[in-house]
Design a protein around this motif. Sequence first.
Motif, mmCIF file in Angstrom:
data_model
loop_
_atom_site.group_PDB
_atom_site.id
_atom_site.type_symbol
_atom_site.label_atom_id
_atom_site.label_comp_id
_atom_site.label_asym_id
_atom_site.label_seq_id
_atom_site.Cartn_x
_atom_site.Cartn_y
_atom_site.Cartn_z
ATOM 1 N N VAL A 114 3.882 8.434 5.986
ATOM 2 C CA VAL A 114 3.103 9.524 5.363
ATOM 3 C C VAL A 114 3.882 10.110 4.186
ATOM 4 C CG1 VAL A 114 2.150 11.815 5.725
ATOM 5 C CG2 VAL A 114 1.805 10.054 7.459
ATOM 6 N N GLN A 115 5.203 10.332 4.385
ATOM 7 C CA GLN A 115 6.035 10.864 3.294
ATOM 8 C C GLN A 115 6.000 9.941 2.070
ATOM 9 O OE1 GLN A 115 9.700 11.450 5.961
ATOM 10 N NE2 GLN A 115 10.000 13.016 4.408
ATOM 11 N N LEU A 116 6.171 8.644 2.307
ATOM 12 C CA LEU A 116 6.204 7.691 1.195
ATOM 13 C C LEU A 116 4.851 7.580 0.515
ATOM 14 C CD1 LEU A 116 8.353 4.829 2.796
ATOM 15 C CD2 LEU A 116 9.098 6.596 1.185
ATOM 16 N N GLY A 120 4.062 8.503 -3.383
ATOM 17 C CA GLY A 120 3.476 7.520 -4.304
ATOM 18 C C GLY A 120 2.134 7.947 -4.848
ATOM 19 N N ALA A 121 1.429 8.804 -4.103
ATOM 20 C CA ALA A 121 0.090 9.218 -4.529
ATOM 21 C C ALA A 121 0.134 10.369 -5.524
ATOM 22 C CB ALA A 121 -0.733 9.617 -3.320
ATOM 23 N N PRO A 181 0.810 -1.222 0.000
ATOM 24 C CA PRO A 181 0.000 0.000 0.000
ATOM 25 C C PRO A 181 0.846 1.277 0.000
ATOM 26 C CG PRO A 181 -0.174 -1.137 2.117
ATOM 27 C CD PRO A 181 0.505 -2.070 1.176
ATOM 28 N N LEU A 182 2.031 1.230 0.621
ATOM 29 C CA LEU A 182 2.908 2.404 0.552
ATOM 30 C C LEU A 182 3.418 2.591 -0.874
ATOM 31 C CD1 LEU A 182 5.005 2.124 3.836
ATOM 32 C CD2 LEU A 182 3.270 3.845 3.282
ATOM 33 N N GLY A 183 3.766 1.488 -1.535
ATOM 34 C CA GLY A 183 4.210 1.576 -2.921
ATOM 35 C C GLY A 183 3.119 2.057 -3.845
ATOM 36 N N ALA A 184 1.858 1.753 -3.488
ATOM 37 C CA ALA A 184 0.724 2.180 -4.310
ATOM 38 C C ALA A 184 0.214 3.560 -3.920
ATOM 39 C CB ALA A 184 -0.407 1.157 -4.191
ATOM 40 N N GLY A 185 0.825 4.174 -2.890
ATOM 41 C CA GLY A 185 0.368 5.490 -2.446
ATOM 42 C C GLY A 185 -0.979 5.447 -1.744
#
Length: 341
Positions: free
Chosen positions: A332-334, A338-339, A221-225
């Motif tokens: 949050v930064q990542l 990504g978003a 989910p972090l990679g997908a934003g």
Amino acid sequence: MDPLSFQKEIVSESRKTFYLINGTEPGAVALCLEAARKAVSPAFFQLNFRKYHAEELNKNGWNRLAGELATNPFGEPPRVVMVRLTEGDKFSSDASEVLTKLRPKINPATSLVMVVDSIPDERFKFFKQVVNEGLEVDCRPPVKGALPQWLVEQFASRQTKLTLDGAKAMIERVGDNALILAAEAEKLSIFPGSSVVFGPKEVQQWVSLGPTAEIYELGSPLGAGRLDKALPTLLDLLSQTDPMPLLWAVGTHFMRLLRMKSFIIAQRGQFSDQKLAAVAGVSPGMVYRLKPQLENWSLGKLKKALAALEAANRAMVTSRSAPHLILEELSVQLGLLGASR
């Protein structure tokens, strides 16, 4: 040859003067080591069994083996000389040359058994000859795709139940090192033991994160934003796990994305999913989960993500801020990186 063939051959008239036990599959290596010891007559074991570590030979010289290998055994043969070379040990071209010269001079009543985690450098003539002559005993762990079923069998051999999904979850949390996985199986078979069926939830409860953990439920989910999915997962993991292993897991995920993105750009789109999987160190099936994430990331954004990861890692050690807050801020930064489009 396989370990069972070695077990039979080392005590037979077909015994060779040299064997290379190659790999880290715990059961296979244990079987080979026990077979090598049992080949020596118990009455003369102290005289006919010698064990060296590469670190000792690097210090005192590999030529030290010459006398051990050339002499006749005491009493009933064979004499077994074992040399252990672990992953972190040095093996120089000089050592390779010494062994190449010594091997033809080994007494027919003696066997040199060399045990390695992996072949240090396949370019060495010594190892090429050994492999070509069929003297390698294959004790390598299963490939990554077969690792979950192997782990299920490791639990079963200890009268403990692990589901296939539980095995996949454990590999995510611990990494794919067969020795570490076998140690976890041994530990969990003792406590909580056979009364528990280990599925993903039980694995999450009982198994700590390792330094090579890959928590896809957080990294993806972090990679997908998708902060809406990443943050609840992060808070749940933080309630059971120290922040530092989670930071390592996220770092592993983004390093993998960077390798994949760099490879795709270098290949100009001309590649197969199998090659991309090899670059990423994952199964081809996992590529289908990772490729959509790459659409959100340019090389520039991935460099920013890795800079944020490095800063968070440094802050974990030097900052007075609470580690869980550092990790939450990083997430949050990542997620925002990504978003953004």
